[in-house]
Motif scaffolding. Structure first.
Motif, PDB file in Angstrom:
ATOM      1  N   TYR A   1       0.780  -1.277   0.188  1.00 15.56           N
ATOM      2  CA  TYR A   1      -0.179   0.038   0.021  1.00 15.56           C
ATOM      3  C   TYR A   1       0.720   1.217  -0.029  1.00 15.56           C
ATOM      4  O   TYR A   1       0.409   2.503   0.034  1.00 15.56           O
ATOM      5  N   GLY A   2       2.075   1.141  -0.230  1.00 17.19           N
ATOM      6  CA  GLY A   2       3.059   2.332   0.001  1.00 17.19           C
ATOM      7  C   GLY A   2       2.676   3.342  -1.117  1.00 17.19           C
ATOM      8  O   GLY A   2       2.556   4.564  -0.875  1.00 17.19           O
ATOM      9  N   LYS A   3       2.666   2.844  -2.221  1.00 16.53           N
ATOM     10  CA  LYS A   3       2.302   3.842  -3.395  1.00 16.53           C
ATOM     11  C   LYS A   3       0.973   4.395  -3.374  1.00 16.53           C
ATOM     12  O   LYS A   3       0.739   5.777  -3.673  1.00 16.53           O
ATOM     13  N   VAL A   4      -0.062   3.865  -2.970  1.00 18.00           N
ATOM     14  CA  VAL A   4      -1.587   4.213  -2.737  1.00 18.00           C
ATOM     15  C   VAL A   4      -1.417   5.270  -1.453  1.00 18.00           C
ATOM     16  O   VAL A   4      -1.738   6.552  -1.735  1.00 18.00           O
ATOM     17  N   PHE A   5      -0.490   5.021  -0.483  1.00 18.48           N
ATOM     18  CA  PHE A   5      -0.559   5.996   0.683  1.00 18.48           C
ATOM     19  C   PHE A   5       0.232   7.337   0.154  1.00 18.48           C
ATOM     20  O   PHE A   5      -0.262   8.484   0.244  1.00 18.48           O
ATOM     21  N   THR A   6       1.345   7.125  -0.541  1.00 14.42           N
ATOM     22  CA  THR A   6       2.162   8.400  -0.905  1.00 14.42           C
ATOM     23  C   THR A   6       1.369   9.176  -2.101  1.00 14.42           C
ATOM     24  O   THR A   6       1.446  10.452  -1.864  1.00 14.42           O
ATOM     25  N   GLU A   7       0.481   8.359  -2.885  1.00 15.63           N
ATOM     26  CA  GLU A   7      -0.176   9.259  -3.943  1.00 15.63           C
ATOM     27  C   GLU A   7      -1.546   9.744  -3.179  1.00 15.63           C
ATOM     28  O   GLU A   7      -2.061  10.772  -3.957  1.00 15.63           O
ATOM     29  N   SER A   8      -1.779   9.576  -2.142  1.00 20.31           N
ATOM     30  CA  SER A   8      -2.789  10.427  -1.350  1.00 20.31           C
ATOM     31  C   SER A   8      -2.598  11.817  -0.944  1.00 20.31           C
ATOM     32  O   SER A   8      -3.421  12.519  -0.395  1.00 20.31           O
ATOM     33  N   LEU A   9      -1.346  11.893  -0.790  1.00 17.68           N
ATOM     34  CA  LEU A   9      -0.904  13.078  -0.286  1.00 17.68           C
ATOM     35  C   LEU A   9      -0.588  14.317  -1.241  1.00 17.68           C
ATOM     36  O   LEU A   9      -0.360  13.974  -2.692  1.00 17.68           O
ATOM     37  N   PRO A  10      -1.017  15.325  -1.447  1.00 14.68           N
ATOM     38  CA  PRO A  10      -1.110  16.335  -2.307  1.00 14.68           C
ATOM     39  C   PRO A  10       0.203  16.781  -2.661  1.00 14.68           C
ATOM     40  O   PRO A  10       1.087  16.825  -1.746  1.00 14.68           O
ATOM     41  N   ALA A  11       0.384  17.256  -3.784  1.00  8.60           N
ATOM     42  CA  ALA A  11       1.739  18.030  -4.120  1.00  8.60           C
ATOM     43  C   ALA A  11       2.001  19.568  -3.890  1.00  8.60           C
ATOM     44  O   ALA A  11       0.976  20.198  -4.225  1.00  8.60           O
ATOM     45  N   ALA A  12       2.994  19.759  -3.148  1.00 11.14           N
ATOM     46  CA  ALA A  12       3.177  21.280  -2.562  1.00 11.14           C
ATOM     47  C   ALA A  12       3.131  22.085  -3.687  1.00 11.14           C
ATOM     48  O   ALA A  12       3.817  21.855  -4.773  1.00 11.14           O
ATOM     49  N   GLY A  13       2.473  23.236  -3.688  1.00 14.11           N
ATOM     50  CA  GLY A  13       2.332  24.138  -4.708  1.00 14.11           C
ATOM     51  C   GLY A  13       1.620  23.981  -5.827  1.00 14.11           C
ATOM     52  O   GLY A  13       1.515  24.694  -6.972  1.00 14.11           O
ATOM     53  N   ILE A  14       0.826  22.613  -5.739  1.00 15.56           N
ATOM     54  CA  ILE A  14       0.187  22.052  -7.067  1.00 15.56           C
ATOM     55  C   ILE A  14      -1.418  21.709  -6.436  1.00 15.56           C
ATOM     56  O   ILE A  14      -2.291  22.430  -7.133  1.00 15.56           O
ATOM     57  N   SER A  15      -1.508  20.879  -5.588  1.00 19.51           N
ATOM     58  CA  SER A  15      -2.809  20.543  -5.483  1.00 19.51           C
ATOM     59  C   SER A  15      -3.199  20.445  -3.824  1.00 19.51           C
ATOM     60  O   SER A  15      -2.451  20.612  -2.946  1.00 19.51           O
ATOM     61  N   GLY A  16      -4.687  20.427  -3.694  1.00 19.91           N
ATOM     62  CA  GLY A  16      -5.081  20.047  -2.300  1.00 19.91           C
ATOM     63  C   GLY A  16      -4.871  21.307  -1.153  1.00 19.91           C
ATOM     64  O   GLY A  16      -4.854  22.393  -1.964  1.00 19.91           O
ATOM     65  N   SER A  17      -4.869  20.721  -0.389  1.00 21.24           N
ATOM     66  CA  SER A  17      -4.643  21.832   0.625  1.00 21.24           C
ATOM     67  C   SER A  17      -3.217  22.470   0.940  1.00 21.24           C
ATOM     68  O   SER A  17      -3.156  23.474   1.617  1.00 21.24           O
ATOM     69  N   VAL A  18      -2.149  22.000   0.209  1.00 18.38           N
ATOM     70  CA  VAL A  18      -1.056  22.597   0.018  1.00 18.38           C
ATOM     71  C   VAL A  18      -0.626  23.214  -1.294  1.00 18.38           C
ATOM     72  O   VAL A  18       0.214  23.344  -1.765  1.00 18.38           O
ATOM     73  N   ARG A  19      -1.794  23.692  -2.206  1.00 21.06           N
ATOM     74  CA  ARG A  19      -1.633  23.867  -3.321  1.00 21.06           C
ATOM     75  C   ARG A  19      -0.980  25.364  -3.652  1.00 21.06           C
ATOM     76  O   ARG A  19      -0.355  25.581  -4.575  1.00 21.06           O
ATOM     77  N   ASN A  20      -1.027  26.074  -2.524  1.00 22.16           N
ATOM     78  CA  ASN A  20      -0.201  27.484  -2.415  1.00 22.16           C
ATOM     79  C   ASN A  20       0.830  27.605  -1.800  1.00 22.16           C
ATOM     80  O   ASN A  20       1.823  28.410  -1.609  1.00 22.16           O
ATOM     81  N   PHE A  21       1.416  26.167  -1.119  1.00 20.72           N
ATOM     82  CA  PHE A  21       2.462  26.162  -0.127  1.00 20.72           C
ATOM     83  C   PHE A  21       3.881  25.856  -1.024  1.00 20.72           C
ATOM     84  O   PHE A  21       3.875  25.012  -1.693  1.00 20.72           O
ATOM     85  N   MET A  22       4.785  26.808  -0.927  1.00 17.67           N
ATOM     86  CA  MET A  22       5.910  26.808  -1.600  1.00 17.67           C
ATOM     87  C   MET A  22       5.771  26.794  -2.938  1.00 17.67           C
ATOM     88  O   MET A  22       6.491  26.228  -4.082  1.00 17.67           O
ATOM     89  N   LYS A  23       4.685  27.436  -3.508  1.00 17.49           N
ATOM     90  CA  LYS A  23       4.480  27.734  -4.906  1.00 17.49           C
ATOM     91  C   LYS A  23       5.749  28.541  -5.705  1.00 17.49           C
ATOM     92  O   LYS A  23       5.583  29.385  -5.048  1.00 17.49           O
ATOM     93  N   GLY A  24       6.133  28.178  -6.712  1.00 20.19           N
ATOM     94  CA  GLY A  24       7.169  28.814  -7.368  1.00 20.19           C
ATOM     95  C   GLY A  24       8.413  28.560  -6.618  1.00 20.19           C
ATOM     96  O   GLY A  24       9.580  29.089  -7.325  1.00 20.19           O
ATOM     97  N   SER A  25       8.398  27.655  -5.722  1.00 15.81           N
ATOM     98  CA  SER A  25       9.728  27.550  -5.040  1.00 15.81           C
ATOM     99  C   SER A  25      10.362  26.131  -5.864  1.00 15.81           C
ATOM    100  O   SER A  25       9.947  25.548  -6.591  1.00 15.81           O
ATOM    101  N   GLY A  26      11.825  25.864  -5.500  1.00 17.57           N
ATOM    102  CA  GLY A  26      12.614  24.643  -6.053  1.00 17.57           C
ATOM    103  C   GLY A  26      11.882  23.496  -5.759  1.00 17.57           C
ATOM    104  O   GLY A  26      12.034  22.221  -6.267  1.00 17.57           O
ATOM    105  N   LEU A  27      10.908  23.468  -4.562  1.00 12.68           N
ATOM    106  CA  LEU A  27      10.283  22.203  -4.077  1.00 12.68           C
ATOM    107  C   LEU A  27       8.986  22.018  -4.744  1.00 12.68           C
ATOM    108  O   LEU A  27       8.250  21.105  -4.150  1.00 12.68           O
ATOM    109  N   GLN A  28       8.421  23.100  -5.393  1.00 14.35           N
ATOM    110  CA  GLN A  28       7.211  22.864  -6.027  1.00 14.35           C
ATOM    111  C   GLN A  28       7.011  21.424  -6.709  1.00 14.35           C
ATOM    112  O   GLN A  28       7.774  21.248  -7.688  1.00 14.35           O
ATOM    113  N   GLY A  29       6.054  20.570  -6.606  1.00 13.39           N
ATOM    114  CA  GLY A  29       5.886  19.342  -6.898  1.00 13.39           C
ATOM    115  C   GLY A  29       6.866  18.340  -6.675  1.00 13.39           C
ATOM    116  O   GLY A  29       6.634  17.157  -7.102  1.00 13.39           O
TER     117      GLY A  29
END
Length: 488
Positions: free
Chosen positions: A404-432
């Motif tokens: 279930y590792g892949k299912v779990f990791t894919e349940s987390l939103p990508a920083a600067g892109i989606s979900g509750s962290v869609r604006n977090f670190m947007k435009g930074s080197g860690l976006q996505g």
């Protein structure tokens, strides 16, 4: 005997390690020395999963309030216990007999704890359940019912809200209770119109209708840019109290609150929809809780009419972690608790059954559950506690989980892109490059998940309690910290 050359070599290694550690800790020290952290407790744990080495840790054994980071404990455990393909079932059945187009009996809605029935997160399919139910009842030739529409929410107890939640969360849309039957995310939308500053806004409509019978309106219109409101009320009470301010002179303002008695409301909703389709009932809609209290609950033989099924647990967990859905998380932990075996004369709530199962699960996985204090599955209870080490080690375990590792990791939103962290670190080197769950409540801010950098994957947990200043500033500061730690 140690030679001078060997001695000097050891001295060189010692000072090299000291310098590297000082450099590595400098972003954390800088963060922790800022005014917003004065009097606060900041904890972090960053682990290189590939080399199995912890590269950053600070206050990582201190028990802190995790807010919604607790959902990671719930969702990851549920995947292992229930399986990613698990689905909830809601069954429509009847008792009595059908004769001459009349059902001499009752229609039952049997819940299994599904939090997604009618949920907007699975639209447009979310509205199909009612059409399927009514269509199946019509196929039996039923044109009237002498009895009632009865919701059977008995699979869970009536403790929809954790006893550790604070009053200001009761009645809010994010504090909706989790029950054996839920519908429409257990929330309603209240439409208002505001006038001049100082006047009382007018309530125009409530959708769905009759979700709440009485609103006590103490709102005021003011020259503000956005609303600041509280809808307060307790479970099963059909009265709600609205406080705060809304922008003046607005034709349309939308507020959201919780449906106080979802099981009873669902029975009434089905009764209303049947009536629209020409099928009447002889008695008022009811539910297990009410009939049980009245001593009228009967376990008569029922005949199944139809069943509907939820999306898979994998899909539900994705929504839970992407949107930080409290209702989903609390329903999941109660569902996990259905396997709990009560001891003789033991009384355990649905919440605690799930918590006991989850803690035992993580104990078997090798985690120190003395570092985990849970009162719900969502993290809404401020008395929930855990350490960043516990969360970080859990993340590492799940990343390596071949099932279930892949299912779990894919349940987390990508920083600067989606979900509750869609604006977090947007435009930074860690976006996505970072997949993170966020957690936030008064004085609490946290991020936990995974960061991919230079071909390596790290489990990352940042958590601060009792910080000073605005939440938006703390979000920005934590984003800067992560970028500084992982800068090239």
């Amino acid at each position: 005997m140690m030679t001078i050359k060997k001695f000097l070599s050891l001295i060189f290694i010692y000072y090299s390690i000291t310098i590297v550690n000082a450099q590595n800790l400098s972003p954390i020290k800088t963060f922790n020395d800022k005014p917003f952290a004065k009097g606060a407790i900041f904890s972090c744990y960053i682990h290189d999963i590939d080399s199995d080495k912890t590269i950053y840790e600070l206050n990582n054994e201190i028990m802190l309030t995790p807010a919604s980071l607790m959902k990671l404990v719930t969702t990851a455990g549920a995947l292992d216990i229930l399986g990613s393909d698990f689905r909830y079932q809601t069954t429509i059945s009847y008792d009595g007999v059908i004769k001459d187009d009349v059902l001499h009996g009752n229609i039952y809605i049997k819940g299994s704890g599904d939090p997604t029935l009618g949920s907007s997160h699975f639209a447009p399919e979310s509205k199909e359940f009612i059409n399927k139910w009514i269509g199946a009842i019509k196929q039996l030739g039923i044109k009237s019912i002498t009895g009632a529409i009865i919701a059977d929410e008995s699979i869970f107890d009536s403790e929809g809200l954790s006893l550790k939640w604070v009053y200001e969360d009761m009645g809010s849309y994010y504090g909706a209770g989790s029950y054996g039957l839920s519908v429409f995310d257990n929330l309603y939308k209240l439409q208002l119109r505001s006038g001049n500053a100082g006047s009382k806004p007018e309530i125009i409509s409530c959708n769905p209708e009759k979700a709440v019978s009485t609103f006590h309106n103490y709102l005021k219109s003011a020259q503000v840019g956005s609303d600041s409101t509280y809808i307060l009320g307790t479970p099963f009470s059909n009265e709600r109290y609205i406080y705060g301010v809304v922008p003046a002179n607005k034709e349309s303002i939308t507020l959201k609150g919780d449906i106080p008695d979802p099981a009873l409301f669902l029975a009434q909703y089905v009764e209303s929809e049947l009536y629209k389709n020409g099928i009447s009932t002889g008695k008022a809609a009811s539910c297990y809780r009410i009939l049980k209290e009245q001593g009228k609950w009967k376990n008569d033989k029922r005949i199944e009419i139809t069943s509907t099924y939820s999306p898979t647990l994998a899909e539900i967990i994705r929504v839970t972690n992407h949107t930080s859905h409290n209702l989903y998380a609390d329903a999941i932990i109660k569902t996990v608790g259905l396997s709990y075996k009560s001891q003789k004369n033991e009384t355990v709530s649905s919440f605690n059954k799930g918590i006991n199962i989850i803690k035992e699960h993580w104990k078997k996985k090798g985690l120190d559950v003395s570092e985990l204090v849970m009162y719900d599955g969502s993290g809404l209870a401020p008395t929930d506690k855990t350490t960043t080490t516990f969360l970080g080690e859990l993340l590492t375990i799940m990343y390596k989980d071949k099932t279930y590792g892949k299912v779990f990791t894919e349940s987390l939103p990508a920083a600067g892109i989606s979900g509750s962290v869609r604006n977090f670190m947007k435009g930074s080197g860690l976006q996505g490059k970072a997949k993170l769950k966020s957690g936030s409540m008064g004085g609490v801010k946290g991020y936990a998940g995974y960061v991919e950098k230079n071909g390596k994957t790290y489990s990352v947990v940042l958590l601060i309690n009792q910080y000073k200043g605005k939440s938006s500033n703390m979000t920005r500061q934590m984003g800067n910290l992560l970028n500084n730690i992982f800068q090239d």
